[in-house]
Write a protein that holds these residues in place. Sequence first.
Motif, short mmCIF file in Angstrom:
data_model
loop_
_atom_site.label_atom_id
_atom_site.label_comp_id
_atom_site.label_asym_id
_atom_site.label_seq_id
_atom_site.Cartn_x
_atom_site.Cartn_y
_atom_site.Cartn_z
N GLY A 190 3.79 5.18 -15.53
CA GLY A 190 3.08 5.48 -14.29
C GLY A 190 1.97 4.50 -14.01
O GLY A 190 1.90 3.41 -14.58
N LYS A 191 1.07 4.90 -13.15
CA LYS A 191 -0.03 4.05 -12.74
C LYS A 191 -1.18 4.15 -13.76
O LYS A 191 -1.53 5.24 -14.19
N ILE A 192 -1.76 3.03 -14.09
CA ILE A 192 -2.88 2.98 -15.03
C ILE A 192 -4.18 2.92 -14.22
O ILE A 192 -4.35 2.05 -13.37
N ARG A 225 0.84 -1.18 0.00
CA ARG A 225 0.00 0.00 0.00
C ARG A 225 0.88 1.25 0.00
O ARG A 225 1.86 1.34 0.72
N GLY A 226 0.53 2.22 -0.84
CA GLY A 226 1.33 3.42 -0.96
C GLY A 226 2.36 3.32 -2.06
O GLY A 226 2.93 4.34 -2.48
N ASP A 227 2.63 2.10 -2.51
CA ASP A 227 3.59 1.91 -3.61
C ASP A 227 3.07 0.81 -4.53
O ASP A 227 3.82 -0.06 -4.96
N ARG A 228 1.79 0.86 -4.82
CA ARG A 228 1.16 -0.18 -5.64
C ARG A 228 1.56 -0.06 -7.10
O ARG A 228 1.66 1.05 -7.65
#
Length: 449
Positions: free
Chosen positions: A218-220, A192-195
């Motif tokens: 990045g995050k999708i 959590r926090g770095d998913r």
Amino acid sequence: MTKTFPSLSRRTLLHTLPAAGALTAMAGSVAAQSQGPLRGTVDEADVQPLAIAIMISGTDPSGNTIGEQLTKVVINDLQSSGYFAPIDPRAFIETSLDVNSPPTWENWTAINAQFLANGRAYINANGQVQADVRVWDIYSQKEAFPGAGHMITPEQWRRLAHKHADAIYERLTGEKGYFDTRIAFVAESGKRGDRVKRLAMMDQDGANPQYLAVEGSGKIITPRFSADGTEIAYMALSADSARIFLYDLEARRGEQVAQVRGMAFAPRYSPDGTKLAFSVSQGANSDIYVTNLNTRSLSRLTSDPAIDTSPSFSADGSRIAFTSDRGGSPQIYVMGADGSGARRITFGGGLYSTPVFSPKGDLIAFTKQSKGRFSIGVMNPDGSGERLLTSSYLEEGPTWAPNGRYIMFFREPPGGMPSLWMVEVNGRIERPVPYTGGASDPAWSPLLP
């Protein structure tokens, strides 16, 4: 000073910052019926699932029991809908049937079957898996509807089962099927926090999960299917940017859309597939824009100093529901597709977000935060008739099945990983969607061709 919604989401701010109608069915047991199968408007609180026996036989040239495999998928599909109660095959008295001949009726009334789906699967002359299925009305002792034969390539055999399940569901409930569909979602892993968040897709029953190699670092998040199911719009979120991409499922490649100043997020296709609505954040403000996907022209729909986000087109494309805090807290508004006549429709207390019009146009699904809990609910397009269907510590992101009968969303327990869940539009059926791993932000495809 940066403007934010007050504690709207425990995960991200609206996923963006930074960044039924009546069912036609048959109720009651065969023994209790005096007028034959009853089809009509169901009392939603008193629905009795249809008792159906399903038996598809057949093997392929290698001796694989393809009929048995198809039977298991059809049983799972129908049972998961909440409107069918498949009978355990071990209870069958008659275990070998000719698809071209009526069954021995008393063998099926003896086990309280209301309907029998009997079929034969085989490899046809073109090398495809084919299944011919007939459905019999045990009470009336006649064929319930004309038999159907579907065929497909061997590697897609599960779709063959879904197509037959859709045909049975549609003919016996009066509603369109939804089994031969896919789910795009965000696969999550890590602490959590770095998913790590990756774009993924699977069948609606959790089978055949796959990661999609997409453009953008990045995050999708927030994947959305196009109206014809051939593309997925998604947002790539990094520390200093938020961009929207369109991913072509056939070509397996993506392209950035909507070159705008600021951060672009929360994409949603129009029902005819020609437009894409999204939000653009510039400083402390965000507004809703629409781009024409053919000409790539861009139109700004809102210019309020508040945060306007999460646009969703109505089924006929004439209206857009969205979330705005222009009244002091996040609420749902509806405006014309050209940005005219915006008006607030939520007054039930609490914070509202992620409005999504039903494919039928009769309801809006939404997320509501109230009294420390999150809920998924539905309301009429004018905001009346609000009903909360499910509630927990954290749940968000509703998406509609193409028949407008079911809603998928994601739920996350305190300190745990998110998972996908499904609820029937009247709250009768609530169940997890099979997937091993963290999953969020689901998007339901239209029926596959």
